[in-house]
Write a protein that holds these residues in place. Structure first.
Motif, PDB file in Angstrom:
ATOM      1  N   LYS A   1      10.873   4.276  76.852  1.00 59.23           N
ATOM      2  CA  LYS A   1      10.062   5.181  76.054  1.00 59.23           C
ATOM      3  C   LYS A   1       8.984   5.785  76.937  1.00 59.23           C
ATOM      4  O   LYS A   1       8.522   5.150  77.872  1.00 59.23           O
ATOM      5  CB  LYS A   1       9.409   4.386  74.911  1.00 59.23           C
ATOM      6  CG  LYS A   1       8.641   5.196  73.928  1.00 59.23           C
ATOM      7  CD  LYS A   1       8.129   4.308  72.803  1.00 59.23           C
ATOM      8  CE  LYS A   1       7.431   5.153  71.773  1.00 59.23           C
ATOM      9  NZ  LYS A   1       6.920   4.367  70.672  1.00 59.23           N
ATOM     10  N   SER A   2       8.588   6.990  76.635  1.00 53.20           N
ATOM     11  CA  SER A   2       7.456   7.590  77.332  1.00 53.20           C
ATOM     12  C   SER A   2       6.685   8.448  76.352  1.00 53.20           C
ATOM     13  O   SER A   2       7.215   8.874  75.326  1.00 53.20           O
ATOM     14  CB  SER A   2       7.916   8.403  78.542  1.00 53.20           C
ATOM     15  OG  SER A   2       8.729   9.475  78.122  1.00 53.20           O
ATOM     16  N   GLY A   3       5.436   8.681  76.678  1.00 56.34           N
ATOM     17  CA  GLY A   3       4.604   9.478  75.794  1.00 56.34           C
ATOM     18  C   GLY A   3       3.177   9.493  76.277  1.00 56.34           C
ATOM     19  O   GLY A   3       2.884   9.234  77.442  1.00 56.34           O
TER      20      GLY A   3
ATOM     21  N   GLY B   1      -0.871   9.326  79.853  1.00 56.43           N
ATOM     22  CA  GLY B   1       0.580   9.403  79.888  1.00 56.43           C
ATOM     23  C   GLY B   1       1.150   8.070  80.350  1.00 56.43           C
ATOM     24  O   GLY B   1       0.559   7.376  81.180  1.00 56.43           O
TER      25      GLY B   1
ATOM     26  N   THR C   1       5.045   5.647  80.864  1.00 53.43           N
ATOM     27  CA  THR C   1       6.489   5.489  80.814  1.00 53.43           C
ATOM     28  C   THR C   1       6.766   4.004  80.754  1.00 53.43           C
ATOM     29  O   THR C   1       6.341   3.256  81.640  1.00 53.43           O
ATOM     30  CB  THR C   1       7.174   6.105  82.053  1.00 53.43           C
ATOM     31  OG1 THR C   1       6.815   7.487  82.132  1.00 53.43           O
ATOM     32  CG2 THR C   1       8.682   5.979  81.967  1.00 53.43           C
TER      33      THR C   1
END
Length: 112
Positions: free
Chosen positions: A70-72, A78, A80
């Motif tokens: 998941k990343s966001g 930010g 990852t």
């Protein structure tokens, strides 16, 4: 610096660590080689030497990319998250990779 509610909601501090299996590289009990030695045979004869299989050394092995889970962005940071549990975070001092979310949390608390 205390963590923001969004960060704690995403990764609560009291979350359980990932379940770990047996250490990698340890043979299973049924896969262990027979350790008995035959002392009666002539072990100096060339036909008694096992063939040597050369494996590439660490310098020739290329690191495998770990899959992204998941990343966001959380609180403007930010990130990852990888399937091995490690996390990469974009921090003011640059992008850093941590072995776990708990290590990231600890870093953020110390370096606020």
């Amino acid at each position: 610096m205390p963590q923001s509610p969004k960060f704690d909601a995403m990764w609560p501090a009291d979350s359980k660590p990932p379940v770990k299996g047996p250490p990698l590289g340890e043979p299973k009990p049924d896969a262990q080689a027979d350790s008995r030695v035959d002392t009666k045979s002539d072990t100096t004869a060339p036909e008694n030497f096992p063939s040597v299989v050369r494996r590439p050394g660490p310098e020739t092995l290329k690191p495998r990319a770990v899959a992204i889970l998941k990343s966001g962005v959380v609180d403007g940071m930010g990130y990852t998250l990888y399937v091995d549990g490690s996390i990469e975070a974009e921090l003011p001092q640059g992008t850093l990779r941590f072995a776990s979310i708990n290590e990231l949390r600890s870093h953020l608390e110390k370096n606020g």
